[in-house]
Design a protein around this motif. Structure first.
Motif, PDB file in Angstrom:
ATOM      1  N   GLU B  41      33.126   0.265  37.461  1.00  0.00           N
ATOM      2  CA  GLU B  41      34.166   1.290  37.797  1.00  0.00           C
ATOM      3  C   GLU B  41      35.342   0.781  38.599  1.00  0.00           C
ATOM      4  O   GLU B  41      36.244   1.133  38.694  1.00  0.00           O
ATOM      5  N   PHE B  42      34.756  -0.199  39.499  1.00  0.00           N
ATOM      6  CA  PHE B  42      35.775  -1.033  40.253  1.00  0.00           C
ATOM      7  C   PHE B  42      36.828  -1.613  39.208  1.00  0.00           C
ATOM      8  O   PHE B  42      38.236  -1.557  39.497  1.00  0.00           O
ATOM      9  N   VAL B  43      36.444  -2.435  38.218  1.00  0.00           N
ATOM     10  CA  VAL B  43      37.522  -2.850  37.453  1.00  0.00           C
ATOM     11  C   VAL B  43      38.246  -1.926  36.753  1.00  0.00           C
ATOM     12  O   VAL B  43      39.527  -1.694  36.927  1.00  0.00           O
ATOM     13  N   MET B  44      37.548  -0.418  36.473  1.00  0.00           N
ATOM     14  CA  MET B  44      38.342   0.541  35.981  1.00  0.00           C
ATOM     15  C   MET B  44      39.434   1.199  37.042  1.00  0.00           C
ATOM     16  O   MET B  44      40.432   1.519  36.584  1.00  0.00           O
ATOM     17  N   LEU B  45      38.770   0.980  38.198  1.00  0.00           N
ATOM     18  CA  LEU B  45      39.819   1.662  39.458  1.00  0.00           C
ATOM     19  C   LEU B  45      41.033   0.724  39.409  1.00  0.00           C
ATOM     20  O   LEU B  45      42.172   1.260  39.766  1.00  0.00           O
ATOM     21  N   PRO B 215      38.668   6.386  31.631  1.00  0.00           N
ATOM     22  CA  PRO B 215      37.754   6.447  32.493  1.00  0.00           C
ATOM     23  C   PRO B 215      36.412   5.555  32.380  1.00  0.00           C
ATOM     24  O   PRO B 215      36.011   5.289  33.360  1.00  0.00           O
ATOM     25  N   ASP B 216      36.094   5.506  31.103  1.00  0.00           N
ATOM     26  CA  ASP B 216      34.888   4.949  30.638  1.00  0.00           C
ATOM     27  C   ASP B 216      34.880   3.434  30.273  1.00  0.00           C
ATOM     28  O   ASP B 216      34.063   2.791  29.918  1.00  0.00           O
ATOM     29  N   MET B 217      36.033   2.712  30.630  1.00  0.00           N
ATOM     30  CA  MET B 217      36.021   1.466  30.289  1.00  0.00           C
ATOM     31  C   MET B 217      35.290   0.386  30.908  1.00  0.00           C
ATOM     32  O   MET B 217      34.884  -0.588  30.314  1.00  0.00           O
ATOM     33  N   GLY B 218      34.805   0.864  32.194  1.00  0.00           N
ATOM     34  CA  GLY B 218      34.068  -0.060  32.974  1.00  0.00           C
ATOM     35  C   GLY B 218      32.723  -0.478  32.393  1.00  0.00           C
ATOM     36  O   GLY B 218      32.154  -1.378  32.538  1.00  0.00           O
TER      37      GLY B 218
END
Lengths: 415, 289
Positions: B41-45, B215-218
């Motif tokens: 999710e940090f990657v996604m952010l 949003p769900d790429m992480g």
């Protein structure tokens, strides 16, 4: 009296039996309770608003609600309003089945409009077949299904490919590389493609399936380089479409030499990748947002008025929209007491309406629609330019690739 | 020959992306022992921050990279201060907590930025491809390769040759003892977590132009990143580099010879077998825990 487990079960069973005798309408299906109660007709709207496929399904949900509103504003159906009951199945097939059950049994919806993926359609199918209700499915799909409780308003393989493949062979060449996501839809589409190519003397130089959500196409692109196909026939879906287009361009390929021909790339994917990556590639579908017709102009205008000027319509949201009008026309033919899912289905067979894509007709035998396939080229501004339109509507043949099998009024023949 | 070279480069490129994504995780997991399931999710952010800076403020891509590092590092710092620091002696709870944080971040982005896929532009100068040894190499992939190498050097320098790095190594070896010598271990951990998160954000910013931003790429990234760290051996920077190379190369090679679906499965199978016989990965560090 002490309550043991056995006596408890017994007494509940007796109470239950008494209830069954006392209130028969709870137990006997369809008796006494009209489907269209009061002044409203309840319908279910079953598209995912959360989860992985929410992006596309939200647009189907929007198109559906817009059509319902339009019809209600214009006076409803024979004076009755359509009341949508909205459920969010969260992109999960099992939840689709649960929510479908709820819509059919608790809410007593007379029809349900829903689903984008084949997996979710397969999951709700038993519900509608068991309860003799009616499901309206707007997505183009792989065919090979013949349910008498589903209305299919999207394209099947023969409608998307019959003109497309010969056109590609004529204009770009005979060597095809087939690339798709790894599930049933791309495989069935590729079956059809291979049959057509064989008839045309074409050649498949590669066939490959990548996992759903795959985003690393380096090796695939090297295979393109090695096999030098004239056309890349793509049935890749979702996020992968974007990664594929971006990496294709970065690798130095250009669509004038080796175009990607897709059945799945729509205005939605192009908006997410940026027009310059899609420009020059082809898609075949019955509907494109840029299609010129008074019906489509109205559809796009209303849609953008309602959902913002950046909102796009595409080849799945259009059927999601026009199928509500089919529903209206079918119900209009029925008396109030006759409104049941089965009667709606029978009334819809053979119906014609002017949809944004052109005049469509429900095939009374297989409950799929006659549609207007178009071949279009993506432009840098994110829209498609329609290059060729079928000269006449094309009959839906869900079993086209399976000689001897056909979907008839009485179900599947020759299986 | 062209194909072999092209394929070598593809392997290298996949490896560099793996390393990029895994680097932050390796630092956090290796030095703090925290299994950070919110890493993806940090990657996604990072990817979303880039999209925001680019589309709302029109910043050039390189400026975005710098800003994104600090933005996501700050987010990481908040997560460490707010949640993770209370759980250092409860590793299993950290897994659950960071997983929850991941879900919250994912939904927060979905609600604020929308569920549709977003679009990050490739900088003009890096959009094309260049000819090297007779094969066309996408310039942007070359750029990622260079940035990854730079970040790796930076990280190595930071850990081995700065005072902060020395303190970090001391805390990693024995937290209590390091504290006795006057090292503010909780500050060291906060900064390390922030640095690792910042690296993840940077990874997200860098992959955004060639993949899709959702949003769900992480989710996919976190799996890959853990695989790299586990194969490489926890706490070994060299191991992380080697395992990214091996995994990237074998994935690319198998995908070329067979297909991507099988390649993925075979690589996973190989990792399972490897873990069975070398449970601590290829490069075992000699830190007493």
């Amino acid at each position: 009296m002490t309550i043991t487990r056995r006596s408890f079960i017994k007494s509940t069973a007796i109470a239950g039996a008494a209830g069954a005798v006392g209130f028969p309408h709870i137990w006997i299906k369809d008796s006494g309770l009209a489907w269209a109660a009061g002044n409203e007709i309840k319908v279910g709207v079953l598209f995912s608003l959360t989860g992985t496929t929410a992006v596309v399904e939200k647009s189907l949900h929007n198109a559906t609600l817009m059509a319902i509103d339009e019809i209600n504003k214009a006076g409803g159906i024979n004076g009755m309003k359509i009341t949508p009951v909205v459920e969010d199945p969260a992109s999960d097939p099992a939840t689709f089945a649960d929510k479908a059950n709820k819509l059919v049994l608790n809410d007593r919806c007379v029809s349900v409009f829903g689903s984008y993926t084949s997996a979710s359609r397969k999951a709700v199918l038993p519900v509608f077949e068991k309860r003799k209700n009616l499901y309206w499915y707007p997505t183009l799909y792989e065919g090979r299904e013949c349910s008498k409780d589903v209305m299919y308003t999207g394209a099947v393989p023969n409608q998307q490919q019959k003109d497309f493949i010969p056109w590609l062979v004529k204009n770009h060449g005979k060597k095809f590389y087939l690339i798709g996501s790894n599930y049933i839809y791309p495989k069935e589409e590729n079956n059809v493609c291979k049959i057509l190519l064989q008839q045309l003397g074409g050649e498949v130089v590669g066939e490959e399936y990548v996992p759903l959500g795959h985003s690393e196409f380096g090796s695939v692109l090297n295979k393109f380089r090695e096999t030098k196909p004239d056309v890349i026939f793509s049935t890749v879906v979702g996020d992968s479409v974007i990664a594929l287009h971006k990496q294709y361009k970065a690798a130095g390929f250009t669509p004038d030499k080796m175009p990607m021909a897709s059945l799945t790339t729509s205005e939605v994917e192009i908006a997410a990748m940026g027009g310059e990556y899609a420009a020059g590639h082809y898609t075949s579908a019955p509907y494109f947002m840029s299609h010129q017709s008074p019906e489509n102009q109205k559809f796009v205008e209303n849609y953008q008025k309602r959902y913002g000027k950046d909102a796009v319509t595409h080849f799945v949201s259009e059927p999601a929209y026009f199928q509500i009008y089919l529903f209206r026309q079918a119900v209009e033919k029925l008396g109030k007491g006759d409104i049941t899912p089965i009667n709606i289905r029978d009334a819809a067979g053979g119906l014609e309406i002017m949809a944004p894509q052109g005049r469509v007709k429900v095939d009374p035998d297989n409950l799929h629609c006659y549609l207007w396939p178009k071949i279009a080229q993506a432009q840098a501004d994110g829209q498609f330019k329609v290059i060729e339109q079928s000269a006449e509507w094309v009959k839906p043949e869900p079993y086209w690739a399976y000689p001897g099998q056909s979907c008839t009024k009485d179900g599947l023949k020759g299986a | 020959m062209d194909i072999v070279l092209g394929q070598l480069f593809t392997g290298l490129s996949i490896g560099s992306i793996l390393l990029l994504v895994a680097l932050g995780l390796a630092i956090i997991y290796g030095s703090m022992g925290v299994i950070n399931l919110a890493h993806g999710e940090f990657v996604m952010l990072g990817a979303y921050s880039t999209w925001l800076l680019q589309s709302a403020f029109g910043l050039p891509f390189l400026a975005c990279l710098v800003l994104v590092f600090f933005m996501v590092a700050f987010a990481g710092w908040v997560v460490e201060r707010g949640v993770v620091r209370f759980l250092y002696y409860r590793p299993l709870d950290t897994i659950l907590a960071t997983w929850g944080i991941g879900i919250i971040l994912q939904q927060a982005v979905r609600l604020s930025a929308g569920a549709e896929l977003r679009y990050v532009q490739t900088p003009e100068a890096l959009a094309g491809s260049i000819d090297l040894l007779g094969i066309a190499i996408p310039s942007y992939r070359l750029f990622i390769l260079a940035v990854t190498a730079g970040l790796l050097l930076l990280t190595w320098f930071l850990v081995q040759h700065t005072e902060f790095g020395m303190k970090l190594r001391a805390v990693t070896q024995n937290r209590e003892m390091a504290s006795c010598y006057g090292i503010n271990s909780s500050r060291v951990f906060s900064l390390t977590f922030a640095f690792g998160s910042g690296l993840a954000g940077l990874a997200g910013a860098l992959v955004a132009p060639i993949k899709s931003v959702a949003p769900d790429m992480g989710t996919n990234f976190v799996v890959d990143a853990f695989m790299v760290v586990v194969v490489g051996g926890v706490g070994s920077l060299l191991g992380t580099v080697a395992s990214s190379g091996i995994l990237g190369g074998s994935t690319a090679g198998l995908a070329f010879l067979l297909n991507d679906t099988l390649a993925k499965a075979l690589v996973f199978l190989a990792v399972v077998v490897l873990i069975r016989f070398r449970p601590r990965g290829l490069f075992v560090d000699r830190v007493r825990r």
